[in-house]
Design a protein around this motif. Structure first.
Motif, short mmCIF file in Angstrom:
data_model
loop_
_atom_site.label_atom_id
_atom_site.label_comp_id
_atom_site.label_asym_id
_atom_site.label_seq_id
_atom_site.Cartn_x
_atom_site.Cartn_y
_atom_site.Cartn_z
N GLY A 33 0.79 -1.22 0.00
CA GLY A 33 0.00 0.00 0.00
C GLY A 33 0.82 1.27 0.00
N LEU A 34 2.03 1.20 -0.53
CA LEU A 34 2.91 2.38 -0.56
C LEU A 34 2.56 3.26 -1.76
CD1 LEU A 34 6.33 0.69 0.31
CD2 LEU A 34 4.85 2.00 1.84
N PRO A 35 2.87 4.55 -1.70
CA PRO A 35 2.61 5.44 -2.84
C PRO A 35 3.39 5.00 -4.07
CG PRO A 35 3.09 6.71 -0.86
CD PRO A 35 3.41 5.28 -0.53
N ALA A 36 2.85 5.30 -5.26
CA ALA A 36 3.49 4.91 -6.51
C ALA A 36 4.84 5.59 -6.71
CB ALA A 36 2.57 5.24 -7.69
N THR A 37 5.07 6.70 -6.01
CA THR A 37 6.35 7.40 -6.14
C THR A 37 7.51 6.53 -5.68
OG1 THR A 37 5.90 8.42 -3.99
CG2 THR A 37 5.38 9.71 -5.95
N TYR A 38 7.26 5.61 -4.77
CA TYR A 38 8.32 4.71 -4.32
C TYR A 38 8.84 3.87 -5.48
CZ TYR A 38 7.69 5.69 0.67
OH TYR A 38 7.65 6.31 1.89
N THR A 39 7.94 3.51 -6.39
CA THR A 39 8.35 2.72 -7.55
C THR A 39 9.38 3.46 -8.38
OG1 THR A 39 6.15 1.70 -7.63
CG2 THR A 39 7.51 1.52 -9.60
N GLN A 40 9.14 4.74 -8.64
CA GLN A 40 10.07 5.53 -9.45
C GLN A 40 11.41 5.66 -8.75
OE1 GLN A 40 7.77 9.13 -9.94
NE2 GLN A 40 6.96 8.46 -11.90
N VAL A 41 11.40 5.86 -7.45
CA VAL A 41 12.65 6.00 -6.70
C VAL A 41 13.48 4.72 -6.80
CG1 VAL A 41 13.65 6.30 -4.40
CG2 VAL A 41 11.72 7.73 -5.11
N ILE A 42 12.83 3.59 -6.57
CA ILE A 42 13.54 2.31 -6.58
C ILE A 42 14.05 1.99 -7.98
CG2 ILE A 42 13.31 -0.18 -6.23
CD1 ILE A 42 11.31 0.46 -4.01
N HIS A 43 13.22 2.23 -9.00
CA HIS A 43 13.65 1.97 -10.37
C HIS A 43 14.84 2.83 -10.74
CE1 HIS A 43 9.57 0.19 -11.93
NE2 HIS A 43 10.05 -0.45 -10.90
N GLY A 44 14.81 4.09 -10.35
CA GLY A 44 15.92 4.99 -10.64
C GLY A 44 17.21 4.55 -9.97
N LEU A 45 17.11 4.13 -8.72
CA LEU A 45 18.30 3.65 -8.00
C LEU A 45 18.85 2.37 -8.63
CD1 LEU A 45 17.22 4.27 -4.29
CD2 LEU A 45 18.86 5.59 -5.64
N LEU A 46 17.96 1.49 -9.09
CA LEU A 46 18.41 0.26 -9.74
C LEU A 46 19.13 0.56 -11.05
CD1 LEU A 46 15.37 -2.15 -9.17
CD2 LEU A 46 17.67 -2.38 -8.22
N VAL A 47 18.60 1.51 -11.83
CA VAL A 47 19.26 1.89 -13.08
C VAL A 47 20.63 2.48 -12.80
CG1 VAL A 47 19.17 3.47 -15.04
CG2 VAL A 47 17.12 2.24 -14.34
N LEU A 48 20.73 3.35 -11.79
CA LEU A 48 22.02 3.94 -11.42
C LEU A 48 23.01 2.85 -11.01
CD1 LEU A 48 23.79 6.40 -10.84
CD2 LEU A 48 22.76 6.52 -8.56
N ALA A 49 22.53 1.89 -10.21
CA ALA A 49 23.41 0.80 -9.80
C ALA A 49 23.85 -0.04 -10.99
CB ALA A 49 22.68 -0.08 -8.77
N ALA A 50 22.94 -0.25 -11.95
CA ALA A 50 23.27 -1.05 -13.13
C ALA A 50 24.32 -0.35 -13.99
CB ALA A 50 22.02 -1.32 -13.95
N VAL A 51 24.20 0.97 -14.15
CA VAL A 51 25.17 1.72 -14.93
C VAL A 51 26.54 1.68 -14.26
CG1 VAL A 51 25.82 4.01 -15.76
CG2 VAL A 51 23.46 3.24 -15.96
N LEU A 52 26.57 1.82 -12.94
CA LEU A 52 27.84 1.74 -12.20
C LEU A 52 28.45 0.35 -12.33
CD1 LEU A 52 26.89 3.69 -8.94
CD2 LEU A 52 28.33 4.49 -10.81
N LEU A 53 27.59 -0.68 -12.30
CA LEU A 53 28.09 -2.05 -12.45
C LEU A 53 28.66 -2.27 -13.84
CD1 LEU A 53 28.37 -4.94 -11.37
CD2 LEU A 53 26.05 -5.39 -12.21
N ASP A 54 28.01 -1.72 -14.85
CA ASP A 54 28.51 -1.84 -16.22
C ASP A 54 29.88 -1.19 -16.36
OD1 ASP A 54 28.25 -2.41 -19.11
OD2 ASP A 54 28.14 -0.24 -19.27
N THR A 55 30.05 -0.02 -15.76
CA THR A 55 31.36 0.66 -15.78
C THR A 55 32.42 -0.18 -15.08
OG1 THR A 55 30.25 2.81 -15.75
CG2 THR A 55 32.58 2.77 -15.14
N PHE A 56 32.03 -0.77 -13.95
CA PHE A 56 32.96 -1.62 -13.21
C PHE A 56 33.37 -2.84 -14.03
CE2 PHE A 56 33.44 -5.36 -10.40
CZ PHE A 56 34.60 -4.99 -9.73
#
Length: 331
Positions: A299-322
């Motif tokens: 029952g969390l607000p939909a904004t949490y979805t955007q935050v988590i997705h954004g953090l996952l994308v950032l982590a994926a880009v950092l992993l790709d660089t690594f």
């Protein structure tokens, strides 16, 4: 670093998204009541079908070292075209074919043909005229979405023909047939990318286009085919979208592009091209779907979805660089 340690490390990095998916499912199952059940997992797979198919075409183009921002709008236009033809309410024309099952291949052909045509246009402008794929497909994203509004007049079509809607209703092992279509697409295109010369050529083009050309690979032709495939696959995603919603609205599919990009990047496809595998993309799609399901159940607000997705994308880009730096050191 020993060769064995290197192989283990590369295996973990290349399959990290699958490990993340298992960890996330286990964590949610422990923290959220009634999360660990077949019905929830079936819903996760079902909810990922449209996004999954769209991500396939996007991933193929990105692997070649290019970009296709038009896939969301192409899916929306294809869904609207199918819905106008075969819906019986709203702006639907309610066309009937005899026997009724003919509506399935005809609607599929319409959806994929629309996508392939737009993909061909994108590919020719990018490859033949050497224009920026980002700019060309961004323009297509805009004008195709505008065409959806123009064709529909801002209205919707409802009540899709039962013969087509059947794919969202009928289930196999508790999962709708529409989701099985997405799974089949991942299997087919994964084999194409890894086991056929054409697929390997696309990866080589993404890794080094000049070297691929010097090796005798028809770079321009293959790139145009890649854009056509991305468009046709987006058309298929639009067909699935109309099947799931039993029609189409003028704003259908808004926001899917960003989720598709998230799934592709999280799935291990490098935005620089030449690196990526479709099974990882499917794991990325399932991961996003699992997170969305958990947020809805809590029952969390939909904004949490955007935050988590954004953090996952950032982590994926950092992993790709690594990973790229690691490969350079090990080379």
């Amino acid at each position: 670093m020993s060769p064995r340690t290197r192989k283990i490390l590369e295996f973990l990095l290349n399959n990290l998204v699958w490990l993340m998916l298992v960890v996330v499912l286990a964590l949610f199952s422990a923290l959220i009541p009634n999360y660990f059940q077949l019905g929830i997992f079936a819903n996760i797979i079902e909810a990922s079908s449209v996004l999954g198919v769209m991500s396939i075409g996007l991933a193929i183009v990105i692997i070649t070292g290019h970009m296709d921002l038009s896939v969301e709008s192409v899916a929306a236009l294809s869904a609207m075209a199918v819905s106008i033809l075969f819906c019986s309410a709203g702006i639907g024309l309610g066309y009937k074919l005899s026997p009724e099952w003919l509506m399935v291949p005809v609607s599929l052909a319409v959806a994929c043909a629309i996508g392939a045509l737009i993909g061909f246009l994108n590919g020719v402008l990018v490859v033949k005229l050497k224009m920026s794929a980002f700019i060309i497909t961004l323009a297509s994203f805009i004008w195709v979405r505008g065409l959806v509004l123009a064709v529909s007049g801002g209205r919707s079509a409802q009540d899709l023909a039962p013969a087509i809607r059947w794919f969202a209703v009928e289930r196999l092992f508790g999962i709708p047939l529409s989701a099985w279509i997405a799974i089949a697409c991942f299997l087919i295109f994964s084999i194409m990318m890894t086991k056929t010369p054409f697929g390997r050529h696309l990866i080589m083009i993404g890794g080094n286009e000049t070297a691929a050309f010097r090796a005798g690979i028809p770079v321009k032709r293959n790139l145009i085919i890649a854009f056509i495939m991305a468009g046709a696959i987006a058309g298929l995603a639009g067909w699935l979208l109309s099947v799931r919603t039993s029609g189409a609205t003028a704003n259908l599919g808004v926001g899917l592009l960003f989720n598709a990009f998230a799934a592709v990047v999280i799935g291990g496809v490098s935005l620089k091209g030449g690196v990526g595998a479709l099974p990882g993309v499917y794991a990325g799609v399932l991961l996003l779907s699992a997170i969305n399901t958990a947020i809805n159940l809590m029952g969390l607000p939909a904004t949490y979805t955007q935050v988590i997705h954004g953090l996952l994308v950032l982590a994926a880009v950092l992993l790709d660089t690594f990973k790229q730096r690691l490969h350079q050191r090990l080379a």
